[in-house]
Design an enzyme around this catalytic site. Structure first.
Site, PDB file in Angstrom:
ATOM      1  CB  SER A 142      -0.988   0.011   1.172  1.00 24.26           C
ATOM      2  OG  SER A 142      -0.314   0.121   2.392  1.00 24.26           O
ATOM      3  CG  ASN A 143       3.603   2.569   3.027  1.00 22.27           C
ATOM      4  OD1 ASN A 143       3.434   3.738   3.340  1.00 22.27           O
ATOM      5  ND2 ASN A 143       3.351   1.563   3.870  1.00 22.27           N
ATOM      6  NE  ARG A 167      19.780 -12.232   8.618  1.00 24.27           N
ATOM      7  CZ  ARG A 167      18.469 -12.217   8.580  1.00 24.27           C
ATOM      8  NH1 ARG A 167      17.850 -11.627   7.584  1.00 24.27           N
ATOM      9  NH2 ARG A 167      17.734 -12.787   9.509  1.00 24.27           N
ATOM     10  CG  MET A 173       7.956  -7.731   6.081  1.00 22.99           C
ATOM     11  SD  MET A 173       7.837  -6.358   7.227  1.00 22.99           S
ATOM     12  CE  MET A 173       7.308  -7.253   8.672  1.00 22.99           C
ATOM     13  NE  ARG A 174      15.152 -11.876   4.290  1.00 25.28           N
ATOM     14  CZ  ARG A 174      15.316 -13.001   4.985  1.00 25.28           C
ATOM     15  NH1 ARG A 174      14.306 -13.558   5.596  1.00 25.28           N
ATOM     16  NH2 ARG A 174      16.505 -13.553   5.091  1.00 25.28           N
ATOM     17  CB  ILE A 175      17.492  -8.497   9.439  1.00 22.81           C
ATOM     18  CG1 ILE A 175      16.356  -8.481  10.461  1.00 22.81           C
ATOM     19  CG2 ILE A 175      18.768  -7.900  10.014  1.00 22.81           C
ATOM     20  CD1 ILE A 175      16.597  -9.348  11.676  1.00 22.81           C
ATOM     21  CG  ASN A 186      12.369   0.902   7.205  1.00 22.02           C
ATOM     22  OD1 ASN A 186      11.593   0.340   6.428  1.00 22.02           O
ATOM     23  ND2 ASN A 186      12.431   0.591   8.481  1.00 22.02           N
ATOM     24  CG  HIS A 200       9.570   0.702  12.528  1.00 22.30           C
ATOM     25  ND1 HIS A 200       9.600  -0.652  12.287  1.00 22.30           N
ATOM     26  CD2 HIS A 200       9.302   0.843  13.848  1.00 22.30           C
ATOM     27  CE1 HIS A 200       9.373  -1.300  13.416  1.00 22.30           C
ATOM     28  NE2 HIS A 200       9.192  -0.419  14.378  1.00 22.30           N
ATOM     29  CB  SER A 243       9.879   6.422  12.838  1.00 24.72           C
ATOM     30  OG  SER A 243       9.367   6.502  14.155  1.00 24.72           O
ATOM     31  CG  LEU A 249      15.287  -4.526  13.191  1.00 27.00           C
ATOM     32  CD1 LEU A 249      15.072  -4.833  11.722  1.00 27.00           C
ATOM     33  CD2 LEU A 249      14.772  -5.653  14.063  1.00 27.00           C
ATOM     34  CG  ASP A 250      12.782  -1.573  12.537  1.00 20.21           C
ATOM     35  OD1 ASP A 250      12.744  -1.383  11.304  1.00 20.21           O
ATOM     36  OD2 ASP A 250      12.205  -2.511  13.092  1.00 20.21           O
ATOM     37  CD  GLU A 310       3.078   2.848   7.602  1.00 20.99           C
ATOM     38  OE1 GLU A 310       3.938   2.467   8.404  1.00 20.99           O
ATOM     39  OE2 GLU A 310       2.503   2.078   6.810  1.00 20.99           O
TER      40      GLU A 310
HETATM   41  C1  GRF Z   1       3.850  -0.662   6.914  1.00 20.81           C
HETATM   42  O1  GRF Z   1       3.066  -0.499   8.065  1.00 20.81           O
HETATM   43  C2  GRF Z   1       5.272  -0.277   7.183  1.00 20.81           C
HETATM   44  O2  GRF Z   1       5.426   0.685   8.161  1.00 20.81           O
HETATM   45  C3  GRF Z   1       5.876  -1.569   7.682  1.00 20.81           C
HETATM   46  O3  GRF Z   1       5.236  -2.574   6.927  1.00 20.81           O
HETATM   47  C4  GRF Z   1       3.961  -2.119   6.512  1.00 20.81           C
HETATM   48  C5  GRF Z   1       3.877  -2.313   5.030  1.00 20.81           C
HETATM   49  O4  GRF Z   1       2.597  -2.069   4.508  1.00 20.81           O
HETATM   50  N1  GRF Z   1       7.314  -1.533   7.567  1.00 20.81           N
HETATM   51  P1  GRF Z   1       2.385  -2.073   2.932  1.00 20.81           P
HETATM   52  O5  GRF Z   1       3.000  -3.344   2.380  1.00 20.81           O
HETATM   53  O6  GRF Z   1       3.030  -0.853   2.377  1.00 20.81           O
HETATM   54  O7  GRF Z   1       0.882  -2.077   2.743  1.00 20.81           O
END
Ligand code: GRF
Length: 215
Positions: free
Chosen positions: A13-14, A65, A90-92, A107, A109, A136, A144-145, A174
């Site tokens: 969605s972002n 990794r 979703m990866r470190i 990023n 978060h 943030s 991480l983050d 976001e």
């Molecule tokens: C978001 O909430 C972002 O902050 C986090 O993962 C989510 C991703 O959402 N890191 P989308 O895939 O952009 O819908």
């Protein structure tokens, strides 16, 4: 025109909010490539909807990794992107990866960092009885983050609301903030110098900027 690469793992969605902002000219940049480490995710459909080039690089296909991150860099570096945007990736990441893209990697978060790095931030905020939750946007360092924060967006938690509702409200923040930050970076109004975020006078943001959202 500035060049952006976006990394996703899921819903995207972002990514969609960023792609829209590029399409209507709010971000003076083009998304050159979307990389997902997961196949068949909604984010890839969204990339297609905006006619964006996308690639799947599955982390399971690599022994370490380091090897996975190297495969990512092999796709990213030839593009010579101005900015690499983590949007629900979703990866470190390894130090070698973050170093190779130092100053060009951001990023988003879903927490008011330094609170709640890692996963399940929404649940933790509710369970701890927090009054506020938020997001943030930060330059990525090798932890991480963490890394220099560009801006934060906050909302008031309604303790009667479900985690799903809170996640939904957080997404609205976001989608409002991330494209704006990326636009300012593309315009050269925000940059990383050493470990400090520098804001030009024209930027929508500034040091210790936090916006409250009534969503
Ligand atoms: C978001 O909430 C972002 O902050 C986090 O993962 C989510 C991703 O959402 N890191 P989308 O895939 O952009 O819908």
């Amino acid at each position: 025109m500035k060049k952006i690469v976006v990394l996703i793992s899921g819903g995207g969605s972002n990514l969609e909010a960023i792609a829209k902002a590029c399409q209507i000219g709010n971000i003076p940049a083009s998304i050159e490539l979307v990389i997902s480490n997961q196949p068949n995710v909604k984010g890839l459909e969204r990339a297609q909807k905006f006619h964006l080039m996308s690639k799947v690089i599955e982390h399971q296909d690599f022994n370490s990794r380091e090897e996975f991150d190297l495969a990512l860099l092999e796709q990213i570096l030839p593009i010579e992107p101005d900015l690499v945007v983590l949007a629900g990736f979703m990866r470190i990441l390894t130090n070698d990866f973050t170093k190779a893209l130092s100053g060009k990697l951001i990023n988003i978060h879903p927490s008011l960092l330094p609170d709640y790095p890692g996963l399940n931030t929404h649940q933790q905020a509710i369970e701890n009885g927090d009054l506020m939750h938020g997001i943030s946007v930060h330059y990525v360092s090798n932890e991480l983050d963490s890394g220099p924060i560009i801006t934060q967006g906050a909302l008031k938690i309604d303790p009667a609301q479900s985690v799903a509702k809170l996640i939904n409200r957080i997404h609205k923040i976001e989608h409002a903030i991330y494209p704006k930050v990326i636009a300012d970076i593309a315009k050269g109004y925000i940059s990383l110098q050493g470990d400090q975020v520098k804001f030009a006078a024209e930027s929508n943001f500034g040091p210790n900027h936090m916006e409250f959202f009534n969503v």
